[in-house]
Design an enzyme around this catalytic site. Structure first.
Site, PDB file in Angstrom:
ATOM      1  N   LYS A 132       3.822   2.914  11.434  1.00 50.31           N
ATOM      2  CA  LYS A 132       3.856   4.209  10.743  1.00 50.31           C
ATOM      3  C   LYS A 132       3.414   5.340  11.673  1.00 50.31           C
ATOM      4  O   LYS A 132       3.999   6.417  11.669  1.00 50.31           O
ATOM      5  CB  LYS A 132       2.954   4.157   9.503  1.00 50.31           C
ATOM      6  CG  LYS A 132       3.497   3.310   8.365  1.00 50.31           C
ATOM      7  CD  LYS A 132       2.696   3.502   7.102  1.00 50.31           C
ATOM      8  CE  LYS A 132       1.396   2.752   7.109  1.00 50.31           C
ATOM      9  NZ  LYS A 132       1.513   1.350   6.715  1.00 50.31           N
ATOM     10  N   GLU A 140       0.859  -1.178   0.000  1.00 49.20           N
ATOM     11  CA  GLU A 140       0.000   0.000   0.000  1.00 49.20           C
ATOM     12  C   GLU A 140       0.900   1.233   0.000  1.00 49.20           C
ATOM     13  O   GLU A 140       1.774   1.346   0.852  1.00 49.20           O
ATOM     14  CB  GLU A 140      -0.883   0.019   1.242  1.00 49.20           C
ATOM     15  CG  GLU A 140      -1.855  -1.135   1.334  1.00 49.20           C
ATOM     16  CD  GLU A 140      -2.658  -1.077   2.636  1.00 49.20           C
ATOM     17  OE1 GLU A 140      -3.472  -0.143   2.788  1.00 49.20           O
ATOM     18  OE2 GLU A 140      -2.452  -1.946   3.498  1.00 49.20           O
ATOM     19  N   ARG A 178       5.761 -13.547   9.467  1.00 52.06           N
ATOM     20  CA  ARG A 178       6.317 -12.221   9.239  1.00 52.06           C
ATOM     21  C   ARG A 178       7.574 -12.011  10.074  1.00 52.06           C
ATOM     22  O   ARG A 178       7.815 -12.723  11.044  1.00 52.06           O
ATOM     23  CB  ARG A 178       5.284 -11.127   9.543  1.00 52.06           C
ATOM     24  CG  ARG A 178       4.886 -11.006  10.996  1.00 52.06           C
ATOM     25  CD  ARG A 178       3.799  -9.962  11.176  1.00 52.06           C
ATOM     26  NE  ARG A 178       4.238  -8.659  10.716  1.00 52.06           N
ATOM     27  CZ  ARG A 178       3.409  -7.633  10.508  1.00 52.06           C
ATOM     28  NH1 ARG A 178       2.106  -7.781  10.695  1.00 52.06           N
ATOM     29  NH2 ARG A 178       3.877  -6.466  10.112  1.00 52.06           N
TER      30      ARG A 178
END
Length: 648
Positions: free
Chosen positions: A320, A85, A310
């Site tokens: 973020k 994204e 992950r």
């Protein structure tokens, strides 16, 4: 076809997961590591010892999870995709996704798309599109094609109408609170269907078009997929396919007011691009069911989705939102601050792309999430740099040593190897003169038996200089008591006398205006930005866990003249995306030389500052910072040297 009698496909069944050597004469030891500058918070490195043999860079594809994934669906032409994204900068965790998706395709001779998942115009910015591509290329990968989910907006919309006609979707006007209740969010609550679920197909189709044409405002209507509210998997609880967003899209402008969700878009775009292996993290494992359901529901090609664990690193923050807070409050310089673990920050710090790929490869790939300490990452980087970058003498906090028994114009050329382990790196010479600079930490005003460096009356070797020096006196600043000058003698034995080898050798840099020596620099020593392994769990949150000594600046550091050659020969090493720049530079020079003998390479092909990497002997590994300009040199510490606590 009688649409009222169309039966949606059933959810597919879950698939099974697959003799002591003779003593040799001792050679002169390399200089010993200096102590870390005080105030620097260093965490104990519990990483494994250096590997004797480098790991096969393709080992993660030859064995384990990824080998099994390919065996499950062997393909003549493997096609994968990396679908970020574009709403933020990539971090170290994304390096694993990049290495897996691009690397898997490359290993099997296939192709990998870079597909920007640009379905939320409220959060997307052009700078993120650019930064994402830069990081992929920096890691040494080239997308087969760059595509955008928005390229398919019309086709996605047409399929949404088709899904409604198949009685596989409906327009819902429930509030967020009502939808949560329908999904049983609350103690002991049962799940139940939305009251709009059974509205006539034509009515849903009309309402969906009304959403598109501006009749409703955001959150007043959504298109939901008609899945199975009684399924145990939350990803089958009538997920949203389309929502209203009153924002202009960076590519399609104001053409659309409704935008598809990730759950609707992802599998269909995979299908449009003929993806053979859709590889994603285990957070999407439950989504595999809805992924396959939707492909079957609209009768399109169904790629194979499989999920791997992950990569997380402890001792920092990757969110973020949290990094934005650090940037906004000026705790860090920006998203590329070398103390952060965004990929742009690691690049600026000087971490080579090959070291990051080695780190991912060494960890391997499985379905388990990986939580790694920063020390483990730094150990891999250190091992990589040990084999790939040259060595130079650097002094962080210099003090002059005047060798009184040498003539004022004394000059001797000292030859130094760029690497004692790799002769191919070559040699260079540095001047040795009457005045040399040493590090303040290499001199003591009062000697002791357990101290082996320079002190009054004590001799020490200067790296590669034929004979040692012995301190005779020193001067201090009356205001602060710091040593400002040391006087010494050059201990060249008289003819016929035996040479006594000093116990220790230290780095040094000569004063020689003729050779533009020393080269002055600002050195930034970075340590962990946080004090604990889990900043989020600290009392008061991650902002209360900040390490106030995460950056130490040495404004008057000095480097030896070999730095000029190291800078000219960058990048160090010539690998991954940085090699491409070097090749482009060479091609540009060759091309230009056909028309102009003195033509310079294109400026766009000049290696970036952080590719100028070297080991500062006895100090750390360093790289040039982007703040460097002209004669102003700024160096970042990439990682410290290996600990050696047993030596003074």
């Amino acid at each position: 076809m009688d649409e009222s009698k169309f039966i949606l496909p059933k959810r597919p069944l879950e698939e099974k997961k697959p003799a002591k050597a003779k003593k040799q004469p001792k050679e002169p030891k390399e200089p010993k590591p200096a102590k870390e500058p005080k105030h620097i918070v260093a965490k104990k490195d519990k990483a494994p010892n250096d590997a004797a043999v480098p790991l096969d860079p393709n080992s993660m594809f030859k064995e384990g999870f990824l080998k099994a994934v390919y065996a499950e669906r062997p393909s003549k032409h493997v096609i994968t995709r990396f679908p970020p994204e574009p709403n933020g900068y990539l971090h170290i965790g994304h390096s694993k996704a990049i290495a897996i998706n691009f690397g898997f395709a490359r290993y099997y001779g296939g192709d990998c798309y870079l597909r920007y998942d640009d379905t939320n115009p409220e959060k997307e910015e052009e700078k993120y599109f650019t930064a994402i591509l830069e990081m992929i290329e920096w890691l040494g990968f080239k997308p087969y094609k760059i595509t955008y989910s928005s390229d398919n907006f019309q086709e996605l919309y047409d399929l949404a109408e088709d899904l409604i006609r198949r009685d596989g979707a409906y327009v819902c006007h429930c509030s967020d609170t009502e939808v949560k209740k329908q999904r049983g969010e609350g103690k002991g609550l049962e799940r139940y269907s939305c009251s709009h679920r059974d509205r006539p197909i034509e009515e849903s189709l009309t309402e969906f078009r009304a959403m598109r044409d501006g009749k409703y405002k955001p959150r007043e209507s959504v298109l939901r997929m008609k899945q199975d509210m009684q399924d145990g998997n939350p990803q089958m609880w009538d997920l949203t396919a389309y929502r209203i967003l009153e924002a202009e899209h960076h590519r399609s402008g104001d053409k659309w007011r409704i935008y598809p969700t990730y759950d609707y878009t992802h599998c269909l775009c995979d299908s449009f691009e003929d993806i053979t292996h859709s590889l994603c993290t285990t957070e999407f494992q439950l989504s595999r069911v809805s992924y396959e359901w939707l492909c079957d529901a609209v009768e399109v090609y169904k790629p194979m989705q499989r999920e791997y664990g992950r990569l997380n690193v402890t001792g920092t923050v990757l969110s973020k939102r949290k990094i934005a807070k650090l940037v906004d409050e000026k705790i860090v310089r920006g998203w590329d601050d070398p103390r952060l673990y965004t990929l742009v920050a690691l690049r600026r710090r000087g971490v080579p792309p090959g070291a990051i790929l080695s780190f991912v490869n060494e960890l391997g790939v499985s379905t388990a999430n990986t939580n790694i300490q920063l020390a483990r990452f730094e150990q891999v980087v250190r091992r990589y740099l040990e084999q790939t970058v040259p060595r130079l003498m650097l002094v962080l906090d210099p003090i002059p040593v005047i060798i009184d028994n040498l003539p004022d114009d004394y000059l001797e050329d000292i030859e130094l190897p760029f690497s004692p382990k790799d002769p191919a790196m070559g040699n260079h010479t540095v001047p040795f003169t009457k005045t040399v600079y040493i590090d303040r930490s290499d001199f003591r005003e009062i000697d002791s038996k357990d101290y082996f460096r320079l002190a009054p009356g004590k001799a020490v070797g200067l790296l590669k200089v034929p004979f040692p020096i012995r301190a005779t006196s020193f001067k201090t600043d009356e205001a602060n008591g710091l040593v400002t000058e040391v006087h010494a003698t050059y201990e060249k034995p008289e003819e016929g006398s035996a040479f006594k080898k000093p116990k220790t050798y230290i780095q040094w840099i000569a004063s020689s205006p003729k050779h533009s020596s020393p080269i002055k620099a600002e050195v930034r020593i970075f340590s962990s930005l946080f004090k604990s392994e889990n900043p989020d769990s600290a009392e008061g949150g991650f902002m209360a866990d900040l390490n106030s000594h995460s950056e130490e600046i040495y404004p008057n550091a000095m480097i030896e003249t070999g730095f000029n050659e190291v800078r000219a020969r960058a990048p160090w090493p010539e690998k991954e995306g940085e090699k491409a720049v070097k090749d482009e530079n060479a091609d540009a020079t060759s091309s230009e030389s056909r028309t102009s003998k003195d033509a310079a390479p294109k400026s766009s092909a000049i290696p970036r500052p952080e590719t100028v990497r070297f080991q500062g002997l006895r100090v750390a590994y360093f790289a040039m910072d982007t703040d460097s300009a002209g004669d102003k040199i700024v160096l970042n510490r990439i990682v410290s040297l290996k600990e050696d606590s047993g030596k003074a």
